[in-house]
Design a protein around this motif. Structure first.
Motif, mmCIF file in Angstrom:
data_model
loop_
_atom_site.group_PDB
_atom_site.id
_atom_site.type_symbol
_atom_site.label_atom_id
_atom_site.label_comp_id
_atom_site.label_asym_id
_atom_site.label_seq_id
_atom_site.Cartn_x
_atom_site.Cartn_y
_atom_site.Cartn_z
ATOM 1 N N MET A 153 -12.951 96.339 -70.413
ATOM 2 C CA MET A 153 -13.677 95.064 -70.290
ATOM 3 C C MET A 153 -14.138 94.596 -71.667
ATOM 4 S SD MET A 153 -14.545 93.015 -67.784
ATOM 5 C CE MET A 153 -14.708 91.394 -68.513
ATOM 6 N N ASP A 154 -14.634 95.542 -72.482
ATOM 7 C CA ASP A 154 -15.059 95.189 -73.844
ATOM 8 C C ASP A 154 -13.909 94.572 -74.620
ATOM 9 O OD1 ASP A 154 -17.583 96.061 -73.386
ATOM 10 O OD2 ASP A 154 -17.372 97.982 -74.444
ATOM 11 N N ALA A 155 -12.722 95.159 -74.468
ATOM 12 C CA ALA A 155 -11.557 94.648 -75.189
ATOM 13 C C ALA A 155 -11.204 93.243 -74.709
ATOM 14 C CB ALA A 155 -10.373 95.602 -74.996
ATOM 15 N N VAL A 156 -11.301 93.037 -73.403
ATOM 16 C CA VAL A 156 -11.003 91.709 -72.844
ATOM 17 C C VAL A 156 -11.978 90.676 -73.410
ATOM 18 C CG1 VAL A 156 -11.089 90.343 -70.703
ATOM 19 C CG2 VAL A 156 -9.937 92.567 -70.704
ATOM 20 N N LEU A 157 -13.270 91.019 -73.396
ATOM 21 C CA LEU A 157 -14.280 90.082 -73.902
ATOM 22 C C LEU A 157 -14.077 89.809 -75.388
ATOM 23 C CD1 LEU A 157 -17.518 91.355 -72.068
ATOM 24 C CD2 LEU A 157 -16.106 89.366 -71.500
ATOM 25 N N ALA A 158 -13.739 90.865 -76.131
ATOM 26 C CA ALA A 158 -13.529 90.704 -77.579
ATOM 27 C C ALA A 158 -12.354 89.760 -77.850
ATOM 28 C CB ALA A 158 -13.289 92.066 -78.234
ATOM 29 N N ASP A 159 -11.313 89.882 -77.049
ATOM 30 C CA ASP A 159 -10.156 88.993 -77.205
ATOM 31 C C ASP A 159 -10.535 87.531 -76.995
ATOM 32 O OD1 ASP A 159 -8.289 90.826 -77.938
ATOM 33 O OD2 ASP A 159 -7.363 91.043 -75.948
ATOM 34 N N TYR A 160 -11.293 87.289 -75.937
ATOM 35 C CA TYR A 160 -11.697 85.894 -75.699
ATOM 36 C C TYR A 160 -12.583 85.403 -76.836
ATOM 37 C CZ TYR A 160 -9.637 85.708 -71.056
ATOM 38 O OH TYR A 160 -8.744 85.693 -70.020
ATOM 39 N N GLY A 163 -10.807 84.200 -79.618
ATOM 40 C CA GLY A 163 -9.850 83.126 -79.312
ATOM 41 C C GLY A 163 -8.465 83.627 -78.966
ATOM 42 N N LYS A 164 -8.383 84.929 -78.640
ATOM 43 C CA LYS A 164 -7.068 85.505 -78.342
ATOM 44 C C LYS A 164 -6.904 85.861 -76.864
ATOM 45 C CE LYS A 164 -7.423 88.759 -81.370
ATOM 46 N NZ LYS A 164 -7.324 89.878 -82.306
#
Ligand SMILES: Cc1cc2nc3c(=O)[nH]c(=O)nc-3n(C[C@H](O)[C@H](O)[C@H](O)COP(=O)(O)O)c2cc1C
Ligand code: SF4
Ligand code: FES
Lengths: 182, 443
Positions: A153-160, A163-164
């Protein structure tokens, strides 16, 4: 000719809405999709959206508001740019849905229906989103993220945040290639 | 993106084209696509209905109504236009099978809609997807556009003079209740999703007042396969009065969750232990919710039962939407019951009092009970409330809330009593952090 002068929508959306009002046996059938597509563009269903849709579909604003208040995806206040919707219903609950929701609350510092100060994220606890076999599942705007853990989930949030994120543009071809105007 | 799964015990009819790129129309045609509908045009409505009747196909939306019979109820002659309505609202917790159909084989839904249209004499069909399924709506819309471009939809389809069929795709905007057939029609007419009083039934007075057939997306997507293989051949795959196969979504505490296509009547035990690979960590089974959240729970010693409508009914529960949710020994039934009722309370449309007030009181009582503030009378009160909702509401959502609640109380009463006495599971699943509680209160 455009159905509405001085539309608040972009020319592309206004043109789609012109068409959408013509494809059904009854014009009013376009209301639920129009509300959602309008929200996609404006960010929420504002008073201006309500007013314009009422004109477009020959309805009272009251009719539009009555429908608007029924559907859980429609909102009358802005959400974050990325609306994080965590499912905690039964299948997700069994595989850590609540843990994920709690993790997001701490990570983002906001609760259910909260928006971060920079307006980037909002958070929502939602009911089953139809991804039960890939639980726990989260939707960010319209994108599905499945088989999550707090770390994923952290990785998903970091991507958004960078802007990725997936964030496929919600670009409905509206009413598809459906019948021409009657 | 959903992961596709596979098991040797599967019998692939509806999932035959999954994973083969069939959302592209050329690929779909290569895999026998759009043959069945052309056969249907040649053979005529009576042949289609007879084949569907012979197939023993029963609705995959939950109630299991025989599809051929439903189609035969539509009056032949009608002043108002007739319609086909495909229910893709898929919101029953534990259910994600239509998700995979829209993703992997959208043309089967389109072709099935056309076949239903031919059978009842409709010239227009609607495919309604829940609002959350936007990426799937995009896929279905692209498929519809491809079919128009080929001349498979529109006027004089397949070059047949006077045979017309149009399809309109529609998005919802978040509402479980809109999956109820008459509420779906209200939504499609641009209104709140409040159901209609029946009778009249949709087959007589449905969408825009015209005779309407409404079917679940999986039911509809089966039609082309059935016409191609023959009704009897399809029927033979299943059990008596339960023809064919169906998609089962197995979720929760299993090693290999996923959507599997199994023959009707397949053993529930094998579905859990063989197909879905058993329970992780070698834990014991506590319970199974066999067909979506509204089905009464089965205990671990009640799973030697075949997965068809009649055997499940005999076992005191339902086959429902085919969403099998597996609970291992660590789950607290009190927690699980609370989460279940929270859903129904949230989704009640509020039209009738037993459902609106009943779900609210059940939620309030269970919330307090779960928080440790319960008393002995609560357990009886929960049962009393649920019993008094049964059969007293305008639509089946009231029953859908009451039935699982009664199941939990009746089969796990001891657990409620132990909870009252202070017993707790080691790792509670529901975690409540107070961040944003004030904001929550404002909404
Ligand atoms: C509260 C409620 C929700 C429902 N949700 C759905 C749904 O999401 N999808 C569906 O196909 N049927 C749903 N149904 C069942 C439909 O009312 C209807 O029976 C079904 O679409 C008929 O199709 P079938 O005969 O092919 O099963 C729901 C029923 C109720 C009472
Ligand atoms: S049973 Fe519930 S959902 Fe159905 S009509 Fe009554 S209040 Fe609405
Ligand atoms: S229960 Fe979470 S997606 Fe269905």
């Amino acid at each position: 000719m455009a159905a509405v002068a001085n539309s608040i929508f972009t020319p592309a959306t206004a043109a789609r809405f012109d068409k959408l009002a013509t494809i059904y046996p009854l014009k009013r059938s376009a209301l639920v999709p129009m509300l959602l597509y309008a929200q996609d563009e404006v960010g929420y269903v504002s008073d201006e959206v309500v007013a314009e849709l009422a004109v477009r579909l020959d309805l009272l604003e009251l009719d539009v508001r009555g429908v608007l208040s029924y559907y859980s995806m429609l909102r009358t206040v802005p959400a974050g740019k990325y609306n994080v919707q965590v499912c905690t219903n039964i299948s997700c609950m069994l595989r850590g849905g609540f843990e994920l929701l709690d993790h997001c609350k701490h990570k983002l510092g906001i609760g259910h229906k909260g928006v971060t100060a920079d307006g980037l994220f909002s958070l929502e606890e939602v009911e089953c989103i139809g991804a039960c076999c890939w639980a726990p599942a989260v939707q960010v705007n319209y994108d599905f993220h499945e088989n999550l853990t707090p770390a994923k989930m952290d990785a998903v949030l970091a991507d958004y945040a960078a802007g990725k994120g997936k964030n496929e543009p919600p670009s409905p071809s509206i009413g598809s290639a459906a019948p021409e105007a009657k | 993106m959903p992961t596709l799964v596979s098991h040797p015990d599967e019998v692939k009819v509806i999932s035959r084209r999954f994973g083969m790129g069939a959302k592209d129309i050329e690929k779909y045609i290569e895999l026998d696509g759009y043959k069945a509908v052309q056969q249907g045009i040649e053979q005529g409505p009576a042949w289609i209905v007879d084949t569907m009747k012979a197939s023993g196909l029963r609705g995959r939306g939950g109630a299991g109504f025989p599809t051929g019979m439903k189609w035969s109820f539509v009056p032949k002659v009608s002043e108002k236009p007739k319609y086909v309505l495909v229910n893709g609202d898929e919101s029953e917790p534990g259910t994600c099978k239509d998700h995979v159909i829209f993703l992997e084989d959208p043309h089967a839904v389109i072709e099935g809609t056309m076949i239903a249209g031919l059978a009842i004499g409709a010239k227009m069909g609607f495919i309604y997807l829940r609002g959350e399924y936007r990426y799937l709506l995009n896929i279905v819309e692209k498929a519809v556009a491809e079919a128009y471009a080929k001349g498979f939809l529109g006027k004089n389809i397949f070059g047949k003079e006077g045979v017309d069929f149009d399809i309109i795709t529609q998005t919802g905007a978040g509402a479980y209740e809109v999956g109820e057939e008459s509420a779906l029609m209200e939504s499609l007419e641009g209104k709140r999703g409040v159901p209609r009083i029946k009778p009249p039934f949709p087959a007589v007075v449905g969408l825009y007042g015209g005779p309407t057939v409404i079917n679940n997306a999986e039911t509809i997507a089966n039609a082309p396969h059935i016409l191609l293989m023959g009704g009897e051949a399809y029927a033979k795959l299943g059990t008596e009065r339960n023809g064919g196969t169906r998609l089962f979504g197995i979720s929760g505490h299993v090693n290999k969750p996923g959507v599997y296509e199994l023959p009707m009547g397949y053993s529930l035990r094998d579905a859990i232990y063989k197909v879905a690979g058993g329970i992780p960590g070698g834990k014991a089974l506590k319970a199974v919710v066999p067909g979506g959240a509204s089905c009464p729970v089965l205990k671990a010693d009640e799973i030697d039962v075949g997965l068809d409508f009649d055997q499940m009914a005999k076992a005191g529960t339902m086959l429902g939407s085919g969403g099998i949710v597996v609970l291992d020994e660590t789950v607290s039934i009190v927690e699980f019951a609370l989460r279940t009722i929270r859903f129904y309370q949230h989704e009640s449309c509020g039209w009738c009092i037993p459902c609106r007030e009943g779900t609210d009181w059940l939620k309030k009582t269970l919330t307090r009970f779960h928080a440790g503030g319960g008393n002995k009378k609560d357990i009886d009160n929960i049962q009393y409330l649920a019993e008094n909702m049964m059969g007293r509401t305008f639509c089946p959502l009231g029953d859908a809330a009451a039935m699982p609640t009664l199941g939990f109380i009746k089969k796990f009463r001891g657990e409620f009593e132990e909870y009252l006495a202070g017993a707790r599971v080691e790792n509670p699943l529901i975690q409540i952090t107070t961040i944003g509680e004030t904001e929550l209160a404002a909404h």
